[in-house]
Design an enzyme around this catalytic site. Structure first.
Site, PDB file in Angstrom:
ATOM      1  N   GLY A 189       3.604  -0.361  -1.199  1.00 51.10           N
ATOM      2  CA  GLY A 189       3.232  -1.167  -3.106  1.00 51.10           C
ATOM      3  C   GLY A 189       4.842  -1.090  -3.154  1.00 51.10           C
TER       4      GLY A 189
ATOM      5  N   LEU B  24      -1.970  -1.166  -3.641  1.00 46.50           N
ATOM      6  CA  LEU B  24      -2.972  -0.219  -3.121  1.00 46.50           C
ATOM      7  C   LEU B  24      -2.408   1.479  -3.849  1.00 46.50           C
ATOM      8  CD1 LEU B  24      -4.806  -2.255  -0.551  1.00 46.50           C
ATOM      9  CD2 LEU B  24      -4.683  -2.533  -3.473  1.00 46.50           C
TER      10      LEU B  24
ATOM     11  N   TYR C 155       1.095  -1.534  -0.205  1.00 43.33           N
ATOM     12  CA  TYR C 155       0.099  -0.395   0.024  1.00 43.33           C
ATOM     13  C   TYR C 155       0.725   1.237   0.175  1.00 43.33           C
ATOM     14  CZ  TYR C 155      -3.330   3.236   1.476  1.00 43.33           C
ATOM     15  OH  TYR C 155      -4.587   3.948   1.350  1.00 43.33           O
ATOM     16  N   CYS C 156       0.455   2.293  -0.898  1.00 41.37           N
ATOM     17  CA  CYS C 156       1.582   3.593  -0.916  1.00 41.37           C
ATOM     18  C   CYS C 156       2.378   3.129  -0.916  1.00 41.37           C
ATOM     19  CB  CYS C 156       0.623   3.992   0.268  1.00 41.37           C
ATOM     20  SG  CYS C 156       1.852   5.676   0.180  1.00 41.37           S
ATOM     21  N   LEU C 157       3.671   3.908  -0.208  1.00 38.21           N
ATOM     22  CA  LEU C 157       5.132   3.777  -0.265  1.00 38.21           C
ATOM     23  C   LEU C 157       5.523   1.738  -0.380  1.00 38.21           C
ATOM     24  CD1 LEU C 157       7.341   4.837  -0.298  1.00 38.21           C
ATOM     25  CD2 LEU C 157       7.524   5.701   1.923  1.00 38.21           C
TER      26      LEU C 157
END
Length: 539
Positions: free
Chosen positions: A274, A298, A270-272
């Site tokens: 990811g 994500l 998720y975010c960083l």
């Protein structure tokens, strides 16, 4: 100065802006003179701007002040549109600064010109101003002392939030690994590893029971593991991006393989987190290491050319200032990051909140995502410098210049199926930027665009009102199709994207088996403590 210089050389644009100002002035004058109730105002607030929602903004004199502000805003939008010869980034910075200046002088910010403040002051006989003064004094004191209020009753991490039952089964100096207890008689044989961003606490994905993605996955018959990152202090200033890959993602995979041996893993970032997962997956693909069953990203970017308004804060000069600041204190601190994100949406996150607290005298209503949003973490100096310079500023990952252990990695080497989720109104990872994962990979890829922002779009549990999403599938080896026109080619579907992902994961998994034990006692990984354990509580 760059914008003004190029504008001074563009007489055609100057004439257009003069005509725009004249046209706006005539529209405004005609509307003010006629005051026809059946005629719609010539200027309307932007869709995300809720400063003028109060009904009295539709009545004079407040409507006149509102329309004057919106007319000026319209002119500045035109004045700071792309200009021939002016770099795109300078155009966007000029527009950003103009917007900041306009937001500061909005009539909604002042007691006399905001009808909601006037009505509330009359109703409470000025009590709202007294309460607002107390809020202001308290907030100033908190800012000066950097004191943090404890979570409000009903929103305490570990009790009300992040409360899905589980055990911490692994810990090192960088992260803890949580294994969640099964709630079904059988589970899919491939476990799920969730890699959250270390700029925030992991429990955005395990908030309240009704909107917990972790709880949803467990209920769908998956064995779920979650990483919980340490909140580093100055003694961890030397942590690098490589440390987060090796001692974070790879260490978590090693622990999972001890608990569930011989199984490939569904990895989600998720975010960083990811971005780091993509780096780890490309490295494993380069080295022919077969440990992943699928990769899910994500709101995560692998290319940073179109990384949204955060790029306004990044160039060689600004990165150098940040590096010097972090070198001095050992990390990038929580307030320094939250103020940046607040400035991007100043009309809501700064001014509207200030009006509520200081002029209307209202406390912020507690919410699970609000409590999480204030529970940020620090960023180690070396790691964050490498991230800003190597990924954001120089875009090495998608450009084929990002090296791991001395050798370059390539995203196109990732051959496992991918599931990529973007959100429509994301100002941190714009959906067109997230979409570009399709440009730099060649494998089977499912792309979802869901309603909402960076966090709200991901927290889209089944039953959430007003949600929709769009979905597409690109087979392995198919030619690339850009984001232009993608929305028009894919109709929205009502509801949550979570069941789509669960079904996709199930299709990539083997037949159900008995749940594994919590931890691996025989292999030296006994449960250490109940979830969420210690790292989540570090401040």
């Amino acid at each position: 100065m760059d914008w003004a210089m190029h504008l001074s050389r563009a007489p055609g644009r100057q004439l257009e802006l003069f005509e725009r100002a004249q046209e706006n002035a005539l529209k405004l004058t005609a509307f003010m003179v006629t005051r026809d109730r059946d005629t719609a105002p010539p200027f309307a607030p932007k869709a995300f701007d809720h400063r003028f929602d109060h009904p009295l903004w539709s009545r004079f004199p407040y409507l006149g002040w509102q329309q004057g502000f919106l007319a000026a805003q319209d002119w500045w939008d035109a004045a700071t549109s792309p200009l021939r010869g002016l770099e795109r980034r300078e155009t966007e910075r000029t527009r950003f600064m103009a917007r900041q200046a306009l937001d500061l002088v909005s009539p909604s910010n002042f007691p006399v010109s905001n009808p909601e403040i006037v009505v509330e002051t009359v109703r409470t006989k000025g009590r709202n101003m007294v309460d607002g003064s107390h809020h202001l004094a308290r907030d100033i004191l908190k800012t000066l002392t950097q004191r943090r209020d404890p979570p409000p009753e009903g929103f305490r991490p570990g009790k009300d939030l992040a409360c899905t039952p589980g055990k911490v089964v692994f810990r090192n100096a960088l992260c803890e690994l949580i294994q969640y207890e099964p709630t079904t008689e059988t589970v899919r044989p491939e476990p799920i590893l969730i890699v959250p961003a270390w700029i925030m606490k992991y429990y955005i994905l395990d908030l309240s029971p009704q909107n917990s993605l972790v709880r949803f996955l467990v209920s769908q018959g998956f064995t779920v593991f979650m990483m919980s990152w340490v909140n580093p202090k100055a003694d961890k200033a030397g942590l690098s991006l490589e440390d987060y890959r090796r001692d974070g993602v790879l260490a978590a995979l090693d622990a999972i393989n001890e608990i569930v041996p011989g199984r490939r893993v569904h990895a989600m970032g998720y975010c960083l987190g990811g971005t780091m997962l993509a780096i780890a997956a490309a490295t494993m693909a380069r080295d022919a290491v077969d440990r992943l069953a699928t990769v899910t990203l994500l709101a995560a970017q692998v290319d940073f050319v179109e990384a949204g308004e955060l790029l306004l804060f990044l160039d060689e000069s600004q990165v150098a200032v940040l590096e010097d600041l972090m070198w001095d204190q050992g990390f990038l601190d929580r307030p320094q990051m939250t103020r940046t994100f607040a400035a991007i949406r100043a009309e809501d996150l700064i001014y509207s909140r200030a009006v509520r607290r200081y002029f209307l005298g209202r406390e912020d209503l507690p919410s699970d995502i609000g409590v999480w949003n204030t529970d940020t973490t620090r960023m180690p100096a070396r790691m964050h410098g490498e991230y800003l310079r190597g990924l954001f500023l120089e875009n090495r990952l998608s450009a084929g210049r990002f090296a791991v252990e001395g050798r370059v990695i390539a995203l196109k080497d990732i051959a496992v199926p991918m599931f990529v989720v973007a959100t429509e109104t994301d100002h941190i990872a714009p959906w067109q930027s997230v979409y570009k994962a399709q440009l730099f990979t060649d494998g089977d890829l499912t792309f979802v665009l869901t309603k909402g922002g960076h966090n709200g779009g991901i927290l889209s549990e089944p039953g959430h009102p007003g949600r929709h999403y769009r979905i597409s599938h690109r087979p392995a080896g198919a030619p690339y199709a850009g984001p232009d026109g993608w929305i028009e080619r894919h109709d929205p579907k009502d509801g949550s994207w979570w069941p789509e992902w669960s079904s996709w994961l199930a299709a990539q998994s083997g037949p159900p088996v008995a749940p594994p034990e919590i931890g691996a006692v025989a292999r030296g990984l006994p449960p250490l403590a109940d979830a969420p354990c210690s790292y989540i509580h570090q401040v």
